[in-house]
Design a protein around this motif. Structure first.
Motif, PDB file in Angstrom:
ATOM      1  N   UNK A 277    -125.539  -3.199 -37.306  1.00 23.25           N
ATOM      2  CA  UNK A 277    -125.159  -4.154 -36.277  1.00 23.25           C
ATOM      3  C   UNK A 277    -125.225  -3.424 -34.936  1.00 23.25           C
ATOM      4  N   UNK A 278    -126.246  -3.721 -34.152  1.00 26.74           N
ATOM      5  CA  UNK A 278    -126.400  -3.040 -32.869  1.00 26.74           C
ATOM      6  C   UNK A 278    -126.301  -4.082 -31.762  1.00 26.74           C
ATOM      7  N   UNK A 279    -125.221  -3.998 -31.000  1.00 26.45           N
ATOM      8  CA  UNK A 279    -124.868  -4.964 -29.951  1.00 26.45           C
ATOM      9  C   UNK A 279    -125.153  -6.410 -30.367  1.00 26.45           C
ATOM     10  N   UNK A 280    -124.635  -6.753 -31.529  1.00 21.29           N
ATOM     11  CA  UNK A 280    -124.701  -8.153 -31.958  1.00 21.29           C
ATOM     12  C   UNK A 280    -125.963  -8.521 -32.729  1.00 21.29           C
ATOM     13  N   UNK A 281    -126.973  -7.631 -32.717  1.00 25.62           N
ATOM     14  CA  UNK A 281    -128.179  -7.924 -33.500  1.00 25.62           C
ATOM     15  C   UNK A 281    -128.021  -7.290 -34.888  1.00 25.62           C
ATOM     16  N   UNK A 282    -127.776  -8.126 -35.855  1.00 21.94           N
ATOM     17  CA  UNK A 282    -127.579  -7.619 -37.217  1.00 21.94           C
ATOM     18  C   UNK A 282    -128.930  -7.561 -37.918  1.00 21.94           C
ATOM     19  N   UNK A 283    -129.215  -6.390 -38.478  1.00 24.21           N
ATOM     20  CA  UNK A 283    -130.518  -6.209 -39.115  1.00 24.21           C
ATOM     21  C   UNK A 283    -130.392  -5.609 -40.501  1.00 24.21           C
ATOM     22  N   UNK A 284    -131.328  -5.994 -41.319  1.00 23.60           N
ATOM     23  CA  UNK A 284    -131.437  -5.430 -42.656  1.00 23.60           C
ATOM     24  C   UNK A 284    -132.636  -4.486 -42.638  1.00 23.60           C
ATOM     25  N   UNK A 285    -132.405  -3.211 -43.005  1.00 22.76           N
ATOM     26  CA  UNK A 285    -133.509  -2.244 -43.045  1.00 22.76           C
ATOM     27  C   UNK A 285    -133.605  -1.662 -44.442  1.00 22.76           C
ATOM     28  N   UNK A 286    -134.790  -1.210 -44.792  1.00 24.60           N
ATOM     29  CA  UNK A 286    -134.982  -0.669 -46.149  1.00 24.60           C
ATOM     30  C   UNK A 286    -136.128   0.315 -46.105  1.00 24.60           C
ATOM     31  N   UNK A 287    -136.070   1.251 -47.027  1.00 27.39           N
ATOM     32  CA  UNK A 287    -137.045   2.331 -46.983  1.00 27.39           C
ATOM     33  C   UNK A 287    -138.191   2.140 -47.969  1.00 27.39           C
ATOM     34  N   UNK A 288    -137.925   1.410 -49.032  1.00 25.97           N
ATOM     35  CA  UNK A 288    -138.958   1.269 -50.062  1.00 25.97           C
ATOM     36  C   UNK A 288    -139.590  -0.110 -50.033  1.00 25.97           C
ATOM     37  N   UNK A 289    -140.569  -0.292 -50.886  1.00 25.21           N
ATOM     38  CA  UNK A 289    -141.262  -1.580 -51.010  1.00 25.21           C
ATOM     39  C   UNK A 289    -140.243  -2.690 -51.327  1.00 25.21           C
ATOM     40  N   UNK A 290    -140.124  -3.698 -50.442  1.00 25.82           N
ATOM     41  CA  UNK A 290    -139.087  -4.720 -50.666  1.00 25.82           C
ATOM     42  C   UNK A 290    -139.253  -5.483 -51.982  1.00 25.82           C
ATOM     43  N   UNK A 291    -140.490  -5.643 -52.452  1.00 23.90           N
ATOM     44  CA  UNK A 291    -140.660  -6.388 -53.707  1.00 23.90           C
ATOM     45  C   UNK A 291    -140.099  -5.591 -54.888  1.00 23.90           C
ATOM     46  N   UNK A 292    -140.226  -4.255 -54.803  1.00 19.96           N
ATOM     47  CA  UNK A 292    -139.668  -3.414 -55.871  1.00 19.96           C
ATOM     48  C   UNK A 292    -138.136  -3.400 -55.789  1.00 19.96           C
ATOM     49  N   UNK A 293    -137.618  -3.306 -54.564  1.00 28.76           N
ATOM     50  CA  UNK A 293    -136.162  -3.359 -54.390  1.00 28.76           C
ATOM     51  C   UNK A 293    -135.597  -4.683 -54.916  1.00 28.76           C
ATOM     52  N   UNK A 294    -136.274  -5.772 -54.589  1.00 30.38           N
ATOM     53  CA  UNK A 294    -135.825  -7.091 -55.062  1.00 30.38           C
ATOM     54  C   UNK A 294    -135.820  -7.131 -56.592  1.00 30.38           C
ATOM     55  N   UNK A 295    -136.901  -6.654 -57.163  1.00 25.34           N
ATOM     56  CA  UNK A 295    -137.019  -6.629 -58.621  1.00 25.34           C
ATOM     57  C   UNK A 295    -135.897  -5.800 -59.261  1.00 25.34           C
ATOM     58  N   UNK A 296    -135.614  -4.623 -58.659  1.00 22.95           N
ATOM     59  CA  UNK A 296    -134.524  -3.774 -59.165  1.00 22.95           C
ATOM     60  C   UNK A 296    -133.183  -4.501 -59.135  1.00 22.95           C
ATOM     61  N   UNK A 297    -132.921  -5.172 -58.017  1.00 28.74           N
ATOM     62  CA  UNK A 297    -131.651  -5.882 -57.877  1.00 28.74           C
ATOM     63  C   UNK A 297    -131.484  -6.960 -58.947  1.00 28.74           C
ATOM     64  N   UNK A 298    -132.566  -7.691 -59.189  1.00 30.30           N
ATOM     65  CA  UNK A 298    -132.483  -8.769 -60.187  1.00 30.30           C
ATOM     66  C   UNK A 298    -132.276  -8.176 -61.582  1.00 30.30           C
ATOM     67  N   UNK A 299    -133.040  -7.124 -61.895  1.00 30.96           N
ATOM     68  CA  UNK A 299    -132.878  -6.484 -63.209  1.00 30.96           C
ATOM     69  C   UNK A 299    -131.458  -5.969 -63.402  1.00 30.96           C
ATOM     70  N   UNK A 300    -130.923  -5.336 -62.347  1.00 26.47           N
ATOM     71  CA  UNK A 300    -129.545  -4.822 -62.441  1.00 26.47           C
ATOM     72  C   UNK A 300    -128.548  -5.959 -62.643  1.00 26.47           C
ATOM     73  N   UNK A 301    -128.802  -7.087 -61.969  1.00 22.07           N
ATOM     74  CA  UNK A 301    -127.898  -8.236 -62.137  1.00 22.07           C
ATOM     75  C   UNK A 301    -127.802  -8.638 -63.607  1.00 22.07           C
ATOM     76  N   UNK A 302    -128.952  -8.730 -64.255  1.00 21.31           N
ATOM     77  CA  UNK A 302    -128.945  -9.197 -65.647  1.00 21.31           C
ATOM     78  C   UNK A 302    -128.525  -8.107 -66.628  1.00 21.31           C
ATOM     79  N   UNK A 303    -128.621  -6.841 -66.188  1.00 18.33           N
ATOM     80  CA  UNK A 303    -128.236  -5.746 -67.073  1.00 18.33           C
ATOM     81  C   UNK A 303    -126.705  -5.625 -67.152  1.00 18.33           C
ATOM     82  N   UNK A 304    -126.045  -5.972 -66.080  1.00 20.05           N
ATOM     83  CA  UNK A 304    -124.581  -5.801 -66.042  1.00 20.05           C
ATOM     84  C   UNK A 304    -123.865  -6.733 -67.020  1.00 20.05           C
TER      85      UNK A 304
END
Lengths: 304, 304
Positions: A277-304
């Motif tokens: 959050x920089x002077x009111x501009x909220x941003x999402x940043x990521x270092x890796x391929x977003x499609x892989x990150x998304x896939x990881x998140x979904x897999x983790x959701x169903x693994x829990x």
């Protein structure tokens, strides 16, 4: 996006619970199931329902046309998409659709580009009325179709069929008003995205927190949204994730605070994704391929 | 009927759409699935849900304990019941539960003797209030349990769990009031058997015609009711079919005119079943085994 507009291919049937697994199983057994002469017998439903299952299978991106075999055999074959395998496969995330997250993912995949449900895309992205009737959607939609697809001729009755199907699909009490002898309520009413106002024929979008929509799924769709947009940015503002066409905020009808909280909680200890959050501009940043990150998140959701 | 009373074995989960096919598939693969150490992994759900799926599988009479293998292997094995095979088998009536008739049949099989859902049986058969709260059911149930099962000790909390589950299972809007993150609405709300009154915590049974309950299924359950009662009568009065414990009238909350019309239309041209009215005494008579007639009616329903 310049999708080919698709209208009224559902044959007036909304998608049913059993159809996801049914079309997965059927196409796994025979990729030409839908063009077989005995398709009604094998699928155990009437001719119109065969077409409807086929349409919804592709619209939800469970199925994809397999062009190779279509030329050789002179009929359209279908394969299971990667999403279809991930969700409904033998060791898939949730083949029996027990977790409401799966309905949210299906809603997401139905709407994401390329979208084969034009009126759905219009309703969730372009129609911003606070309170509306079926007729209100119709008039806005008619204008939208004429300006966006000037070369397409589409009957009023087709648009009306689609609007009815959208309402039956998402409005919980919509079915009860109608005498539908052969119908089971649509699973997507559980998402509470469109609500009926009192007993009148008025509706409104239900903005805000959805109790059965998990934070990690919201974050995953944020990343999938960026991946699907195709540009290589490694950062996106929360405003874009809230208001852009086909963004999670738009398709899930979220408010800013709900989206912010979901993203923050979804990230948790994950160092690969940062919310700043920089002077009111909220941003999402990521270092890796977003499609892989998304896939990881979904897999983790169903693994829990 | 002297069923063994069964309370709160659902682990607070109401039955879900996917569980019928899931438990059919799982038990078909391994009859000892529920007692395997890796049952949570194979079924992809938590430990409590494994118990819940097992309970509902037997309560709906999809599964039956197979005593032969249980002795040899020192663990309870399960087989698929005849009803389970008929409904959910590969060429079964409706393995993906697309027809609302299947939900009505499942409701029927859950309640019919021997019944493993004591509070359900009580609610539909013994509780006759026009308008009621959850607490009203509790007090009547408490009395009923003490008089009917004097040797059984059951905690108030177990009764309350069952009552909550009944309401979540059959009342359409009941779920929306609660924050249930992991829950999908129960398919049986589609039967509209119990309705909520306004926004209060009051409920009532919904007597009368059910739009998605087919006439042939009502007639089939009338015949199944007689077959299950065990006596060899070849005739039964409409009054019995309407008011007796576990009768279609009682379990489906029908009125006399609705039952009469459904039976009349269900019979159609079938010469083996006769509806007669002799000085006001309306009777259903039949010449063949009622269980076979019921089976024929159900098969014909799904064949059409």
């Amino acid at each position: 996006m310049n999708d080919v507009p698709v209208f009224a291919r559902h044959e007036t049937f909304h998608p049913r619970y059993g159809w996801f697994k049914k079309c997965y199983d059927a196409v796994t057994c025979d990729e030409h199931i839908f063009t077989r002469e005995d398709a009604t017998v094998v699928l155990g439903v009437g001719k119109n329902m065969v077409q409807s299952i086929r349409y919804w299978g592709t619209a939800f991106k469970i199925l994809e046309e397999s062009s190779v075999t279509s030329r050789a055999q002179r009929s359209t074959g279908f394969g299971i998409s990667e999403f279809g395998k991930n969700l409904l496969g033998e060791n898939g995330w949730d083949p029996y659709l027990e977790d409401p997250a799966s309905l949210w993912l299906l809603h997401w995949f139905l709407l994401k580009d390329p979208c084969k449900a034009t009126v759905w895309k219009f309703t969730f992205n372009e129609f911003h009325r606070d309170s509306f009737t079926s007729e209100d959607i119709f008039h806005s939609l008619r204008e939208h179709v004429e300006s966006s697809y000037p070369k397409t001729t589409v009957k009023d009755s087709s648009l009306q069929k689609d609007i009815n199907c959208v309402l039956r699909m998402y409005v919980d009490s919509f079915n009860h008003r109608q005498v539908k002898e052969d119908s089971i309520d649509c699973p997507f009413t559980d998402l509470s995205l469109i609500k009926q106002e009192g007993s009148a024929k008025r509706f409104s979008f239900n903005y805000g927190k959805k109790n059965n929509l998990p934070n990690d799924i919201i974050l995953a769709t944020c990343l999938d949204y960026i991946a699907n947009a195709g540009h290589n940015a490694k950062t996106i503002s929360l405003t874009n994730l809230l208001h852009d066409q086909n963004s999670p905020g738009m398709l899930f009808k979220l408010t800013e605070s709900v989206l912010f909280e979901a993203v923050e909680r979804g990230i948790g200890d994950d160092k690969r994704i940062v919310l700043s959050d920089s002077s009111g501009l909220v941003q999402l940043s990521f270092k890796e391929d977003p499609s892989i990150l998304a896939d990881n998140l979904i897999r983790d959701h169903y693994r829990d």
